[in-house]
Design a protein around this motif. Structure first.
Motif, PDB file in Angstrom:
ATOM      1  N   GLY A 223     -57.606  27.562  33.619  1.00  0.00           N
ATOM      2  CA  GLY A 223     -56.153  27.466  33.538  1.00  0.00           C
ATOM      3  C   GLY A 223     -55.670  27.367  32.110  1.00  0.00           C
ATOM      4  N   GLU A 224     -56.363  26.592  31.292  1.00  0.00           N
ATOM      5  CA  GLU A 224     -55.968  26.456  29.889  1.00  0.00           C
ATOM      6  C   GLU A 224     -56.106  27.780  29.152  1.00  0.00           C
ATOM      7  N   ALA A 225     -57.205  28.508  29.429  1.00  0.00           N
ATOM      8  CA  ALA A 225     -57.388  29.807  28.776  1.00  0.00           C
ATOM      9  C   ALA A 225     -56.277  30.773  29.137  1.00  0.00           C
ATOM     10  N   LEU A 226     -55.791  30.678  30.381  1.00  0.00           N
ATOM     11  CA  LEU A 226     -54.744  31.594  30.836  1.00  0.00           C
ATOM     12  C   LEU A 226     -53.409  31.292  30.160  1.00  0.00           C
ATOM     13  N   VAL A 227     -52.985  30.034  30.145  1.00  0.00           N
ATOM     14  CA  VAL A 227     -51.657  29.726  29.600  1.00  0.00           C
ATOM     15  C   VAL A 227     -51.630  29.755  28.078  1.00  0.00           C
ATOM     16  N   GLY A 244     -48.826  20.320  36.506  1.00  0.00           N
ATOM     17  CA  GLY A 244     -47.801  21.170  35.915  1.00  0.00           C
ATOM     18  C   GLY A 244     -47.380  20.699  34.541  1.00  0.00           C
ATOM     19  N   ARG A 245     -47.237  19.384  34.377  1.00  0.00           N
ATOM     20  CA  ARG A 245     -46.825  18.870  33.073  1.00  0.00           C
ATOM     21  C   ARG A 245     -47.884  19.144  32.012  1.00  0.00           C
ATOM     22  N   ALA A 246     -49.171  19.056  32.381  1.00  0.00           N
ATOM     23  CA  ALA A 246     -50.241  19.344  31.430  1.00  0.00           C
ATOM     24  C   ALA A 246     -50.174  20.802  30.967  1.00  0.00           C
ATOM     25  N   LEU A 247     -49.941  21.720  31.903  1.00  0.00           N
ATOM     26  CA  LEU A 247     -49.836  23.136  31.540  1.00  0.00           C
ATOM     27  C   LEU A 247     -48.562  23.402  30.727  1.00  0.00           C
ATOM     28  N   PHE A 248     -47.471  22.745  31.121  1.00  0.00           N
ATOM     29  CA  PHE A 248     -46.209  22.874  30.372  1.00  0.00           C
ATOM     30  C   PHE A 248     -46.416  22.471  28.914  1.00  0.00           C
ATOM     31  N   ASP A 249     -47.108  21.356  28.692  1.00  0.00           N
ATOM     32  CA  ASP A 249     -47.343  20.889  27.326  1.00  0.00           C
ATOM     33  C   ASP A 249     -48.200  21.877  26.553  1.00  0.00           C
ATOM     34  N   GLU A 256     -47.238  30.451  19.500  1.00  0.00           N
ATOM     35  CA  GLU A 256     -46.020  31.070  20.024  1.00  0.00           C
ATOM     36  C   GLU A 256     -45.705  30.390  21.357  1.00  0.00           C
ATOM     37  N   PRO A 257     -44.825  29.384  21.374  1.00  0.00           N
ATOM     38  CA  PRO A 257     -44.492  28.733  22.648  1.00  0.00           C
ATOM     39  C   PRO A 257     -43.899  29.736  23.623  1.00  0.00           C
ATOM     40  N   ILE A 258     -44.228  29.546  24.911  1.00  0.00           N
ATOM     41  CA  ILE A 258     -43.717  30.449  25.941  1.00  0.00           C
ATOM     42  C   ILE A 258     -43.091  29.632  27.067  1.00  0.00           C
ATOM     43  N   THR A 470     -39.381  22.665  35.619  1.00  0.00           N
ATOM     44  CA  THR A 470     -39.396  22.509  34.165  1.00  0.00           C
ATOM     45  C   THR A 470     -38.329  23.340  33.477  1.00  0.00           C
ATOM     46  N   ASN A 471     -37.616  24.156  34.226  1.00  0.00           N
ATOM     47  CA  ASN A 471     -36.563  24.977  33.643  1.00  0.00           C
ATOM     48  C   ASN A 471     -35.386  24.983  34.600  1.00  0.00           C
ATOM     49  N   PHE A 472     -34.390  24.134  34.325  1.00  0.00           N
ATOM     50  CA  PHE A 472     -33.288  23.961  35.280  1.00  0.00           C
ATOM     51  C   PHE A 472     -32.397  25.188  35.390  1.00  0.00           C
TER      52      PHE A 472
END
Length: 504
Positions: A223-227, A244-249, A256-258, A470-472
């Protein structure tokens, strides 16, 4: 259609095994072995997706719409196999999976219609004004363009509608973005059959095979490699708040934040207004119990909290809910881990000061029966953990003194996917005072219904303020979800021959 599982990953049109395997943990039937994902496979899939984008990202709306419709056809052609494998893996009844399959294919066809119509492109044009004073204005045009390869994480509780070909995948493909799916370990066989359907559609339309890949299993490193892969431009996720919060961070810390479009958690409170409670408390209580326990409570829109004014109506509501819940048979949960977390959550609520149990009994390793609890507005406000999601058929009745206390509790909630008002005509003024609060808390507000069952349509919003998502400003259901994977591009004084076809 006779189908066989390979137990492999689908990487850019090829079924590939890896050195190690994991064994599925089905609710019934024999377990199967599946290849374990690796960061190397992720890299191969994402690079192929980037290559596919140079053709798929510039394909016509009609071409993409036809592709989505073929994916729907191919899924339906495998319907019996999907139901058989999915039911065994998840414990979900055949009727539920058949309905979810119809929702999935209907969503694909809805998106096909929507992109053919073209309104989602939000095309704007300010014509040139060469004679304007004091300075002329150039010709300026705007259109939404696809962003590039998208990562999607399959959900445990929806093996079809929120997984391999579910809403995130369908929206990204509709937008023109290739997709790499991280399959969920709770239903790898279901994921593979759906991936076979997508692969067949890719081949029928002669698309670049990198337009879709499925990586099965794998630990956190996959999962980390993917995001964090530099070629991934957005992530779609449905799952736990912690995961989800771990992946969001991780997405935010990239060079390059996405954007990370995560649906994370919601207790979906219901507010029972005084006149409605007086007129039909028992009916609402019975309906609440049915919604709460549907599918072993494993819905993100499960209405876990009912807030109502103490008195005769409240007692009638509680009595009806308890009686209805008693009639609910124990149900298999999706995984052993989810069942364990449910028992742990029930124990936490039961041990909270000021909480009284109404119904509930110990559950075995994979099956769940309902838990209902009762507390006061003061106790609920005092302990914020009571407003945390317990994934499963668990409900809390919160008795308040008046509408003013109801309003105070409403202000204290975190973001939600849904909020429900049960009201009659005489409740309009009181409900009007609540509405500004509820609009700030939830993506969808209902009156006189129950939130389980999310309609797939143009006007649906399935999202909300954090931690619901995470994105309202986005939704994971409905045609607006396509906009998550687009960005606006402005073309100033660009010759017509160089403009995108949809702007000409």
């Amino acid at each position: 259609m006779a189908l066989e599982l390979t137990g492999k990953h689908l990487i850019a049109g090829e079924w590939k095994a890896s050195a190690t395997t994991f064994r599925s943990e089905p609710s019934s039937g024999e377990p199967r072995d599946f290849s374990v994902g690796t960061p190397e496979l992720v890299d191969e899939a994402v690079k192929a997706a980037e290559e596919a984008f140079w053709s798929y990202g510039y394909s016509s709306r009609d071409e993409r719409a036809a592709f989505l419709e073929t994916v729907a056809d191919e899924i339906e052609a495998r319907g019996e196999a999907i139901t058989e494998i999915g039911s065994g893996e998840t414990g979900l009844p055949a009727a539920r999976l058949q309905g979810e399959r119809g929702r999935t294919t209907g969503q694909l066809r809805l998106f096909a219609r929507h992109i053919r119509e073209g309104a989602y492109l939000d095309r704007r044009h300010d014509a040139a004004m060469p004679d304007r004073q004091p300075a002329p204005r150039p010709d300026i045009r705007l259109i939404q363009r696809p962003i590039g390869p998208v990562a999607v994480f399959g959900a445990s509780n929806f093996p079809l509608a929120f997984s391999t070909a579910g809403g995130d995948t369908a929206a990204a493909l509709a937008a023109g973005c290739p997709v790499v799916v991280k399959g969920h370990g709770a239903h790898p066989g279901t994921g593979e059959i759906v991936a076979q359907a997508i692969a067949a559609a890719v081949k029928k339309h002669g698309l670049h095979p990198g337009v879709f890949s499925l990586v099965q299993g794998g630990k956190r490193d996959v999962g980390e490699a993917l995001v964090t892969h530099p070629l991934i431009k957005a992530v779609g996720f449905t799952g736990s708040l912690a995961g989800g919060r771990a992946l969001f961070d991780l997405c935010a810390r990239r060079p390059e934040p996405i954007p990370f479009f995560g649906e994370l958690g919601s207790v979906n409170p219901m507010f029972l207004m005084p006149e409605a409670l007086k007129a039909r408390a028992a009916a609402i209580g019975k309906g609440w119990a049915g919604s709460l326990t549907m599918g072993a409570g494993q819905f993100c829109t499960n209405p876990g909290i009912a807030i109502l004014i103490e008195g005769e109506g409240a007692e009638a509501f509680v009595s009806a809910a308890v009686e209805a819940a008693k009639d609910v048979s124990r149900q298999a949960m999706l995984t052993d881990g989810i069942a364990h977390a449910y028992r742990k959550g029930a124990d936490r609520v039961a041990s909270t000061e000021g909480v009284r149990p109404l119904i509930g009994e110990a559950n075995d390793s994979r099956h769940a029966s309902p838990y209902l609890f009762e507390t006061t507005g003061e106790a609920f406000a005092r302990d914020e953990t009571l407003a945390e999601e317990v994934f499963g058929p668990l409900g809390i009745v919160v008795k308040v003194k008046d509408v003013a206390e109801m309003e105070r509790l409403a202000r204290g909630f975190d973001g939600q996917l849904t909020v429900t008002l049960h009201m009659d005509a005489g409740d309009t003024d009181a409900a009007a005072r609540l509405m500004p609060i509820l609009e700030r808390k939830a993506g969808r507000i209902l009156a006189n219904g129950f939130p389980t069952g999310v309609e797939v349509c143009d006007a649906m919003v399935h999202g909300g303020p954090y931690p619901a998502s995470t994105n309202f400003g986005a939704t994971s259901v409905g045609t607006l979800s396509i906009r998550r994977f687009l960005r606006p591009v402005c073309y100033q004084a660009i010759p017509a021959d160089l403009l995108p076809a949809d702007l000409k």
